[in-house]
Enzyme design. Structure first.
Site, PDB file in Angstrom:
ATOM      1  N   GLY A 113       0.826  -1.198   0.000  1.00 24.27           N
ATOM      2  CA  GLY A 113       0.000   0.000   0.000  1.00 24.27           C
ATOM      3  C   GLY A 113       0.857   1.244   0.000  1.00 24.27           C
ATOM      4  O   GLY A 113       2.055   1.191   0.303  1.00 24.27           O
ATOM      5  N   GLY A 115       0.674   5.618   0.940  1.00 22.19           N
ATOM      6  CA  GLY A 115      -0.036   6.786   1.450  1.00 22.19           C
ATOM      7  C   GLY A 115       0.716   8.054   1.118  1.00 22.19           C
ATOM      8  O   GLY A 115       1.644   8.060   0.303  1.00 22.19           O
ATOM      9  N   TYR A 117       2.708   9.876   2.992  1.00 24.68           N
ATOM     10  CA  TYR A 117       4.074   9.976   3.507  1.00 24.68           C
ATOM     11  C   TYR A 117       4.854   8.664   3.470  1.00 24.68           C
ATOM     12  O   TYR A 117       6.072   8.673   3.591  1.00 24.68           O
ATOM     13  CB  TYR A 117       4.051  10.479   4.957  1.00 24.68           C
ATOM     14  CG  TYR A 117       3.365  11.806   5.122  1.00 24.68           C
ATOM     15  CD1 TYR A 117       3.976  12.982   4.697  1.00 24.68           C
ATOM     16  CD2 TYR A 117       2.093  11.898   5.690  1.00 24.68           C
ATOM     17  CE1 TYR A 117       3.345  14.206   4.833  1.00 24.68           C
ATOM     18  CE2 TYR A 117       1.452  13.118   5.839  1.00 24.68           C
ATOM     19  CZ  TYR A 117       2.090  14.273   5.407  1.00 24.68           C
ATOM     20  OH  TYR A 117       1.460  15.480   5.540  1.00 24.68           O
ATOM     21  N   ALA A 118       4.161   7.551   3.313  1.00 23.05           N
ATOM     22  CA  ALA A 118       4.850   6.267   3.449  1.00 23.05           C
ATOM     23  C   ALA A 118       4.326   5.237   2.461  1.00 23.05           C
ATOM     24  O   ALA A 118       3.194   5.322   1.988  1.00 23.05           O
ATOM     25  CB  ALA A 118       4.696   5.738   4.879  1.00 23.05           C
ATOM     26  N   THR A 119       5.183   4.264   2.160  1.00 22.62           N
ATOM     27  CA  THR A 119       4.821   3.108   1.350  1.00 22.62           C
ATOM     28  C   THR A 119       5.137   1.857   2.156  1.00 22.62           C
ATOM     29  O   THR A 119       6.194   1.772   2.798  1.00 22.62           O
ATOM     30  CB  THR A 119       5.614   3.086   0.028  1.00 22.62           C
ATOM     31  OG1 THR A 119       5.403   4.326  -0.655  1.00 22.62           O
ATOM     32  CG2 THR A 119       5.166   1.939  -0.860  1.00 22.62           C
ATOM     33  N   VAL A 120       4.228   0.893   2.138  1.00 19.59           N
ATOM     34  CA  VAL A 120       4.424  -0.341   2.907  1.00 19.59           C
ATOM     35  C   VAL A 120       4.675  -1.498   1.948  1.00 19.59           C
ATOM     36  O   VAL A 120       3.936  -1.691   0.977  1.00 19.59           O
ATOM     37  CB  VAL A 120       3.207  -0.645   3.801  1.00 19.59           C
ATOM     38  CG1 VAL A 120       3.436  -1.923   4.602  1.00 19.59           C
ATOM     39  CG2 VAL A 120       2.934   0.526   4.746  1.00 19.59           C
ATOM     40  N   ASP A 227      -6.488   6.162  17.253  1.00 21.16           N
ATOM     41  CA  ASP A 227      -6.872   5.942  15.843  1.00 21.16           C
ATOM     42  C   ASP A 227      -7.325   4.500  15.633  1.00 21.16           C
ATOM     43  O   ASP A 227      -6.874   3.822  14.706  1.00 21.16           O
ATOM     44  CB  ASP A 227      -5.707   6.285  14.917  1.00 21.16           C
ATOM     45  CG  ASP A 227      -6.169   6.425  13.459  1.00 21.16           C
ATOM     46  OD1 ASP A 227      -7.379   6.629  13.237  1.00 21.16           O
ATOM     47  OD2 ASP A 227      -5.323   6.339  12.546  1.00 21.16           O
TER      48      ASP A 227
END
Length: 443
Positions: A113, A115, A117-120, A227
């Site tokens: 996935g 987003g 700010y980040a990639t997983v 969250d």
């Protein structure tokens, strides 16, 4: 202290779970100067150091595969390490030599996935051959590491529990910060999708108990997740549920401190926060637990609002519009008064949750209280009669032990949703294409 120094200090504490540091920054595994000649140390001088010795000394997992020639090198320079206190710096150097903190230690397999700010990525560790999740956070040249990443790291390094995702490693380069987590197959949202939004009622109970178990551990340490949602609850093949994504989490150490009310995804945000409250504690998470409990039971979100006003409208329509009697002080809340909500009467929760037992409905109602202080706590929830058929032993497990370590705790087999036939698949594709062109008719 710069971000790089901060992250390296954190790294020294991550691997593994059992290292305890004294006030002078040294490991309390080290002995004082008056027992330098202990039998253990004499034996260590007279024998070759083994992999087990190194793992124990550096508090490494048992399945770590040490690099080639590392053991031989350690036998040349290592005995001295076993005869003196091991400092954070020395331990950090040793971890680096083994391969921690290095990108080349991990192999990227698939992108899971992406987003803002980040990639997983799904990956594999060369140290253990186990699957890992690599959360790669892009660093802006001037801004450095996002505060959410530093917050997540600083909290997770101290949270060691069977129902909290494990942070294995941190890799800091000029362009990115990569957090290496244990890999779990899916999140609760994917689990719901896979079983056609109809989780077995027994499994709902097991997932809820594990969620409460992880939260109770956090709350005892004054950590608020802030969250909670199905996408942030990871589930293993075995059925272990783990809290993840602590990017919005905070440690609440000062009772009078206030926090942002721009927390918690809208559907799982409690009414006091929706109405502007910034003075909250662990009860902020318990409303979300109730929403997730309902969603697991029914297969649909409880309050799927698209705006704050709509979210509150859905809440009041089900639970009744609050009054001064049901929520003291609400009549002086400017946002509530200005919105002038219709006067709804509370509906029976049991009418909306036919699969839940009366005990389950009672517990759900205790999560969904308007006032935060009236919501049942995670620790109290675990002793609720709804969980009585799980037995007593599940309450006394060590923090790091899974509930599935007890033979009496078993996940029930789910009924998976049917797979679409090729013809059905083609019709679905055609529908999607037509919808994208503005026509919603099937071909």
């Amino acid at each position: 202290m710069c971000v790089s120094d901060c992250l390296f200090c954190v790294l020294a504490e991550i691997v593994h779970e059992d290292v305890k540091m004294s006030s002078d920054g040294e490991s309390d595994l080290a002995s004082s100067s008056d027992d330098v000649q202990s039998p253990v140390r004499v034996r260590l001088r007279n024998k070759k150091i083994s992999t087990e010795d190194i793992n124990k000394r550096l508090s490494l997992p048992a399945d770590i595969r040490l690099p080639d020639n590392y053991l031989e090198k350690f036998n040349v320079i290592g005995p001295a390490l076993f005869e003196q206190p091991i400092s954070r710096r020395l331990r950090r150097v040793s971890l680096s030599e083994i391969g921690f903190g290095k990108l080349e230690t991990y192999i990227k397999l698939d992108k899971l996935g992406e987003g803002t700010y980040a990639t997983v990525y799904k990956g594999r560790s060369k140290l253990t051959e186990n699957l890992v999740a690599l959360k790669e956070i892009r660093l802006e040249h001037e801004e450095g590491a996002p505060c959410t990443a530093i917050r997540e790291v600083s909290l997770l390094k101290d949270l060691k529990h069977a129902n909290i995702v494990t942070l294995h490693d941190i890799i800091h380069t000029q362009k990115s910060l990569t957090l290496v987590f244990e890999y779990l197959d899916k999140d609760l949202k994917q689990y719901l999708d896979d079983c056609g939004n109809m989780i077995h009622v027994h499994n709902v109970k097991l997932f809820l108990f594990q969620l409460l178990r992880g939260l109770s551990y956090c709350h005892r340490r004054k950590v608020l997740h802030r969250d909670l949602k199905p996408q942030n609850l990871l589930i293993s093949d075995r059925g272990e549920l783990k809290l993840a994504d602590f990017g919005l989490a905070r440690a609440k150490s000062i009772p009078t401190k206030t926090y942002s009310n721009e927390v918690v995804t809208l559907w799982y945000r409690p009414p006091d926060i929706l109405l502007g409250s910034t003075d909250y504690s662990t009860h902020i998470d318990m409303w979300g637990v109730g929403c997730i409990f309902y969603e697991m039971t029914t297969g649909r979100p409880l309050f799927p609002g698209s705006t704050v006003e709509e979210e509150l409208h859905f809440i009041f329509k089900l639970l009744g519009t609050p009054t001064e009697q049901s929520w003291p002080g609400i009549s002086s809340n400017e946002e509530f008064v200005t919105s002038n909500y219709p006067q709804y009467r509370a509906e029976r929760l049991s009418n909306h949750t036919p699969r839940l037992s009366s005990e389950g409905v009672q517990l759900l109602s205790e999560f969904l209280q308007f006032e935060g202080k009236k919501r049942i706590s995670a620790e109290e929830s675990m002793s609720h009669c709804y969980f009585s058929n799980l037995g007593n032993r599940v309450m006394s497990l060590p923090d790091t032990a899974s509930i599935f370590s007890l033979p009496e705790i078993q996940l029930e087999k789910e009924t998976t949703k049917p797979t679409a036939t090729p013809d059905q698949g083609n019709r679905i594709i055609a529908l999607v294409i037509n919808i994208s062109n503005g026509a919603a008719s099937l071909l």
